[in-house]
Motif scaffolding. Structure first.
Motif, PDB file in Angstrom:
ATOM      1  N   ARG A 225      46.716  46.923  20.209  1.00 36.67           N
ATOM      2  CA  ARG A 225      45.392  47.529  20.137  1.00 36.67           C
ATOM      3  C   ARG A 225      45.077  48.392  21.361  1.00 36.67           C
ATOM      4  O   ARG A 225      44.076  49.101  21.380  1.00 36.67           O
ATOM      5  N   PHE A 226      45.942  48.324  22.374  1.00 41.44           N
ATOM      6  CA  PHE A 226      45.683  49.034  23.629  1.00 41.44           C
ATOM      7  C   PHE A 226      46.626  50.229  23.786  1.00 41.44           C
ATOM      8  O   PHE A 226      47.785  50.191  23.359  1.00 41.44           O
ATOM      9  N   SER A 227      46.132  51.285  24.405  1.00 36.03           N
ATOM     10  CA  SER A 227      46.936  52.482  24.646  1.00 36.03           C
ATOM     11  C   SER A 227      47.768  52.281  25.907  1.00 36.03           C
ATOM     12  O   SER A 227      47.415  52.721  27.007  1.00 36.03           O
ATOM     13  N   LEU A 228      48.881  51.576  25.728  1.00 32.13           N
ATOM     14  CA  LEU A 228      49.759  51.238  26.830  1.00 32.13           C
ATOM     15  C   LEU A 228      51.220  51.414  26.409  1.00 32.13           C
ATOM     16  O   LEU A 228      51.547  51.294  25.228  1.00 32.13           O
ATOM     17  N   ASN A 229      52.088  51.712  27.376  1.00 29.95           N
ATOM     18  CA  ASN A 229      53.528  51.638  27.144  1.00 29.95           C
ATOM     19  C   ASN A 229      53.960  50.201  27.378  1.00 29.95           C
ATOM     20  O   ASN A 229      53.672  49.634  28.439  1.00 29.95           O
ATOM     21  N   VAL A 230      54.620  49.608  26.416  1.00 27.83           N
ATOM     22  CA  VAL A 230      55.124  48.238  26.550  1.00 27.83           C
ATOM     23  C   VAL A 230      56.639  48.284  26.442  1.00 27.83           C
ATOM     24  O   VAL A 230      57.183  48.806  25.465  1.00 27.83           O
ATOM     25  N   VAL A 231      57.323  47.791  27.462  1.00 25.85           N
ATOM     26  CA  VAL A 231      58.781  47.791  27.481  1.00 25.85           C
ATOM     27  C   VAL A 231      59.280  46.371  27.695  1.00 25.85           C
ATOM     28  O   VAL A 231      58.565  45.515  28.228  1.00 25.85           O
ATOM     29  N   TYR A 232      60.524  46.144  27.272  1.00 29.25           N
ATOM     30  CA  TYR A 232      61.116  44.810  27.380  1.00 29.25           C
ATOM     31  C   TYR A 232      62.300  44.869  28.332  1.00 29.25           C
ATOM     32  O   TYR A 232      63.178  45.732  28.209  1.00 29.25           O
ATOM     33  N   ALA A 233      62.329  43.971  29.302  1.00 26.04           N
ATOM     34  CA  ALA A 233      63.419  43.885  30.276  1.00 26.04           C
ATOM     35  C   ALA A 233      64.139  42.563  30.082  1.00 26.04           C
ATOM     36  O   ALA A 233      63.631  41.514  30.496  1.00 26.04           O
ATOM     37  N   PRO A 234      65.305  42.579  29.437  1.00 27.27           N
ATOM     38  CA  PRO A 234      66.039  41.318  29.227  1.00 27.27           C
ATOM     39  C   PRO A 234      66.394  40.672  30.556  1.00 27.27           C
ATOM     40  O   PRO A 234      66.789  41.357  31.509  1.00 27.27           O
ATOM     41  N   ALA A 235      66.236  39.374  30.628  1.00 23.39           N
ATOM     42  CA  ALA A 235      66.569  38.627  31.838  1.00 23.39           C
ATOM     43  C   ALA A 235      68.046  38.276  31.784  1.00 23.39           C
ATOM     44  O   ALA A 235      68.454  37.327  31.120  1.00 23.39           O
ATOM     45  N   ILE A 236      68.870  39.092  32.455  1.00 24.83           N
ATOM     46  CA  ILE A 236      70.313  38.878  32.482  1.00 24.83           C
ATOM     47  C   ILE A 236      70.725  38.694  33.933  1.00 24.83           C
ATOM     48  O   ILE A 236      70.582  39.603  34.754  1.00 24.83           O
ATOM     49  N   GLN A 237      71.242  37.526  34.254  1.00 21.51           N
ATOM     50  CA  GLN A 237      71.581  37.219  35.631  1.00 21.51           C
ATOM     51  C   GLN A 237      72.916  37.809  36.059  1.00 21.51           C
ATOM     52  O   GLN A 237      73.080  38.253  37.181  1.00 21.51           O
ATOM     53  N   LYS A 238      73.890  37.828  35.149  1.00 18.54           N
ATOM     54  CA  LYS A 238      75.223  38.300  35.504  1.00 18.54           C
ATOM     55  C   LYS A 238      75.666  39.375  34.524  1.00 18.54           C
ATOM     56  O   LYS A 238      75.206  39.417  33.386  1.00 18.54           O
ATOM     57  N   ASN A 239      76.609  40.204  34.993  1.00 17.82           N
ATOM     58  CA  ASN A 239      77.147  41.275  34.155  1.00 17.82           C
ATOM     59  C   ASN A 239      76.024  42.082  33.507  1.00 17.82           C
ATOM     60  O   ASN A 239      75.985  42.261  32.293  1.00 17.82           O
ATOM     61  N   ARG A 240      75.138  42.564  34.340  1.00 24.86           N
ATOM     62  CA  ARG A 240      73.978  43.276  33.819  1.00 24.86           C
ATOM     63  C   ARG A 240      74.405  44.546  33.101  1.00 24.86           C
ATOM     64  O   ARG A 240      75.170  45.345  33.618  1.00 24.86           O
ATOM     65  N   ILE A 241      73.887  44.727  31.901  1.00 27.05           N
ATOM     66  CA  ILE A 241      74.187  45.884  31.076  1.00 27.05           C
ATOM     67  C   ILE A 241      72.948  46.763  31.021  1.00 27.05           C
ATOM     68  O   ILE A 241      71.836  46.273  30.847  1.00 27.05           O
ATOM     69  N   GLU A 242      73.157  48.063  31.148  1.00 27.96           N
ATOM     70  CA  GLU A 242      72.035  48.991  31.084  1.00 27.96           C
ATOM     71  C   GLU A 242      71.778  49.371  29.632  1.00 27.96           C
ATOM     72  O   GLU A 242      72.648  49.913  28.952  1.00 27.96           O
ATOM     73  N   PHE A 243      70.580  49.073  29.153  1.00 27.55           N
ATOM     74  CA  PHE A 243      70.191  49.455  27.800  1.00 27.55           C
ATOM     75  C   PHE A 243      69.520  50.820  27.867  1.00 27.55           C
ATOM     76  O   PHE A 243      68.500  50.989  28.521  1.00 27.55           O
ATOM     77  N   LEU A 244      70.098  51.807  27.187  1.00 24.93           N
ATOM     78  CA  LEU A 244      69.607  53.169  27.279  1.00 24.93           C
ATOM     79  C   LEU A 244      68.408  53.431  26.381  1.00 24.93           C
ATOM     80  O   LEU A 244      67.414  53.999  26.799  1.00 24.93           O
TER      81      LEU A 244
END
Length: 460
Positions: A225-244
């Motif tokens: 209901r709000f005019s906001l950008n909402v993004v998700y940051a996966p919690a990955i401790q090791k072997n971090r992969i960049e999601f494009l």
């Protein structure tokens, strides 16, 4: 954003001043024109016009820079081409208005030529200042808020150094504190979102275990209901992969972790420019090619054209063409890399290598489709295998066609790669080019190849 507007205003004012100053110097100093005969209103109008047009490009460049493209390298050619386009647009408007004849051609030419180094230096200076302020945490232009479990939020903050990337954390909602009857209370989420909006938050970041991503459906629904950008940051401790980004595959939404360096349209455009550039280059350089061939024949025994197997696009081998500059013609499957003062280099070969004339036959490779005018330089297969074993990222250079010249070469990484630092530096520049390809960058590299002393710094 006030930063983009400020940068645009400053750069627009500077180019307008350059345009006006060139006209005044020419008329008042060189021609000694009396003020009443100087078309001041016309020059002022077109000074403001070109300043306004360039300011538009400047605002776009500043926005891109602040959105994450914080290396200065590729934005410098954009300033040159922006200035060129702005100048051409100003001339077109003057032509359509029927007043182009009232503007001095000498002052116009001098304004353009003086403007080139001015806009490049100015853009470099502005971005240096911004980069320094951002890295020191003095400039935080983007406010964010965080949602997640307490431990995961703290991990995200510890690993991110947000303050060094221009971000300012304003609000934090720990899911443990927002629960009611086993679920996140909608009113708590709404209150958090409203508070974030009041503080000028641009992004709400949700961090959590990717295995539990479906559990966030209610939380995300409460934020819609709000005019906001909402993004998700996966919690990955090791072997971090960049999601494009997110790519639809059928009815599914998939996370892209690698992207083709060039879109289909970019591939076609780059190939068209390669064919045109290589064709025109061969026609224009035909006399030089024939003279070079004759000198090589007279200087030492052996073939004029030297062919060697190199590894190219997607790791496929191809036969590269060069003017012979050495007394040996190694196949590429087994070879010794040339070094400074190498006794195998012929007399004419030393000159050809220093001036890069030995690379000109590769225009035929470009026409054939093995190479591009601009791209990572290909190495002999034996050398390529050796470097791939020593440097994990080295083979990533093969995601794009190799080039006659490249971003690494115009930045001084040419010739021998005897140390790990040289290998890493060349690889870093090549990968940066791949990730930031544009036709403008290609044209800039070709220009630097011709005029920059860095291109020939390590040539031997």
């Amino acid at each position: 954003m006030w930063i983009c507007a400020s940068v645009a205003a400053v750069e627009g004012l500077v180019v307008a001043s350059v345009f006006m100053a060139s006209a005044m110097l020419y008329h008042f100093i060189l021609l000694q024109t009396a003020f009443q005969y100087f078309a001041a209103p016309l020059y002022i109008a077109f000074s403001l016009l070109i300043g306004l047009i360039y300011a538009g490009f400047s605002a776009v460049a500043a926005s891109r820079f602040l959105d994450g493209q914080r290396r200065r390298d590729t934005t410098l050619p954009f300033s040159f081409f922006s200035w060129t386009i702005a100048f051409a647009a100003m001339l077109m408007i003057a032509f359509l208005a029927g007043v182009v004849g009232d503007l001095s051609r000498v002052s116009l030419t001098s304004a353009f030529l003086v403007g080139v180094p001015v806009v490049v230096v100015m853009r470099s200076l502005v971005q240096s200042v911004l980069s320094q302020q951002i890295s020191q945490g003095e400039l935080r232009f983007q406010k964010i808020a965080l949602i997640g479990e307490r431990e995961l939020v703290l991990d995200f903050l510890l690993q991110s150094d947000l303050w060094r990337h221009g971000h300012e954390l304003t609000n934090t909602l720990y899911l443990e504190d927002a629960m009611r009857d086993g679920a996140v209370a909608a009113e708590n989420v709404a209150a958090f979102a409203r508070a974030a909006l009041q503080q000028g938050v641009r992004y709400i970041v949700i961090t959590g275990d990717i295995a539990h991503i479906n559990d966030l459906d209610g939380l995300i629904s409460d934020l819609k209901r709000f005019s906001l950008n909402v993004v998700y940051a996966p919690a990955i401790q090791k072997n971090r992969i960049e999601f494009l980004d997110v790519v639809p595959i059928g009815p599914n939404r998939t996370l892209r972790v690698l992207r083709k360096p060039l879109s289909d349209g970019a591939v076609l455009l780059k190939r068209a420019l390669d064919i045109i550039g290589a064709g025109l280059g061969l026609l224009a350089l035909a006399p030089l090619l024939m003279i070079t061939a004759a000198l090589i024949r007279l200087d030492s025994p052996g073939p004029v054209i030297f062919r060697q197997m190199r590894r190219g696009f997607n790791g496929q081998p191809f036969s590269i063409m060069k003017f012979r500059t050495m007394t040996v013609t190694e196949s590429g499957f087994a070879m010794t890399q040339a070094t400074r003062d190498d006794a195998r280099i012929t007399r004419i070969g030393r000159f050809l290598r220093a001036t890069s004339v030995d690379e000109l036959p590769q225009l035929f490779n470009v026409l054939r489709g093995d190479m591009s005018l601009v791209g990572p330089r290909p190495h002999a297969i034996s050398h390529d295998d050796e470097l791939s074993a020593q440097l994990a990222q080295y083979a990533h250079r093969q995601r794009i066609k190799p080039g006659i010249t490249g971003w690494a070469q115009v930045n001084g990484y040419r010739g021998e790669t005897a140390t790990m630092a040289q290998m890493q530096g060349r690889t870093d520049y090549d990968l940066y080019y791949i990730d930031n390809y544009s036709p403008f960058l290609d044209l800039w590299i070709i220009l630097l190849t011709i005029v920059s002393p860095k291109t020939r710094r390590n040539a031997f």
